[in-house]
Design a protein around this motif. Structure first.
Motif, short mmCIF file in Angstrom:
data_model
loop_
_atom_site.label_atom_id
_atom_site.label_comp_id
_atom_site.label_asym_id
_atom_site.label_seq_id
_atom_site.Cartn_x
_atom_site.Cartn_y
_atom_site.Cartn_z
N VAL A 1 -51.51 -36.28 -57.71
CA VAL A 1 -50.43 -35.34 -58.02
C VAL A 1 -49.58 -35.09 -56.77
N THR A 2 -50.23 -34.97 -55.61
CA THR A 2 -49.50 -34.75 -54.36
C THR A 2 -48.60 -35.94 -54.06
N LEU A 3 -49.13 -37.17 -54.18
CA LEU A 3 -48.31 -38.36 -53.94
C LEU A 3 -47.15 -38.43 -54.93
N LEU A 4 -47.41 -38.11 -56.19
CA LEU A 4 -46.35 -38.12 -57.19
C LEU A 4 -45.26 -37.11 -56.83
N ALA A 5 -45.67 -35.92 -56.39
CA ALA A 5 -44.69 -34.89 -56.00
C ALA A 5 -43.88 -35.35 -54.80
N ILE A 6 -44.54 -35.97 -53.82
CA ILE A 6 -43.84 -36.47 -52.63
C ILE A 6 -42.85 -37.56 -53.02
N PHE A 7 -43.27 -38.48 -53.92
CA PHE A 7 -42.36 -39.53 -54.35
C PHE A 7 -41.17 -38.94 -55.11
N CYS A 8 -41.43 -37.96 -55.98
CA CYS A 8 -40.33 -37.35 -56.74
C CYS A 8 -39.37 -36.62 -55.81
N LYS A 9 -39.91 -35.92 -54.83
CA LYS A 9 -39.06 -35.14 -53.91
C LYS A 9 -38.22 -36.06 -53.04
N ASN A 10 -38.78 -37.17 -52.63
CA ASN A 10 -38.09 -38.09 -51.71
C ASN A 10 -37.59 -39.34 -52.42
N TRP A 11 -37.31 -39.26 -53.70
CA TRP A 11 -36.91 -40.43 -54.46
C TRP A 11 -35.63 -41.05 -53.92
#
Length: 187
Positions: free
Chosen positions: A164-174
């Motif tokens: 979930v953390t990696l997904l959030a980081i990817f979404c934030k820095n897309w």
């Protein structure tokens, strides 16, 4: 010949003394080795007893952990059952209220023809809200059923948290990721 015989006898006597000395040394070393062997046997028996005790302790602790896990599983299942029953009761209560409201709306339609459109709209809104709440509850139930296998052990919880953390980081820095990929692909 006599002199040679004396030398042979002296040599024989010397050999006999050496053999006696070797016998004494052998007996002494044999006694030492026997004593060391008995001490090692005693030590081995003590270590074997300790190993058996540790094995019994480990098996007992494993059984206790299994019992605790079973107890926790029963508690979680009971709590889930209680929550689902509470949600079901809340849904039934909402449906009962909606039925009463619809019945009340029908009575009001008969009595007042002027407010018919407003009450129909209210009933439809309530039906929509109820349908929306039903969809939300179904989604929450589905998410809970999907998430519960991910929360079975510490490893599953940590893995889910990192995913979930990696997904959030990817979404934030897309945007940054897309720009970086474009720079790599298109020089």
């Amino acid at each position: 010949i006599l002199e040679e015989l004396r030398e042979i006898k002296d040599t024989q006597a010397q050999l006999a003394e050496d053999i006696e000395a070797l016998k004494v040394q052998f007996k002494r070393e044999y006694g030492f080795i026997s004593q060391t062997l008995q001490e090692e046997r005693y030590r081995y028996e003590r270590l074997e007893d300790q190993l058996h005790d540790l094995t019994d302790l480990h098996q007992h602790e494993t059984a206790n952990l299994k019992q605790e896990l079973a107890s926790i599983e029963e508690k979680v299942a009971y709590q889930a059952y209680e929550r689902s029953r509470d949600i079901q009761e809340a849904l039934e209560s909402c449906q009962t209220r909606i039925s009463k409201l619809e019945l009340h709306q029908q009575e009001q339609q008969v009595l007042q023809t002027d407010t018919v459109n407003a009450k129909v709209l209210l009933g439809k809104c309530i039906n929509v809200i109820l349908a929306f709440m039903t969809v939300i509850l179904v989604c929450v139930s589905t998410i809970a059923k999907f998430v519960s296998p991910m929360m079975k052990s510490r490893f599953h919880i940590l893995g889910t948290f990192f995913a979930v953390t990696l997904l959030a980081i990817f979404c934030k820095n897309w945007d940054h990721i897309v720009c970086a990929i474009e720079r790599i692909i298109i020089p």
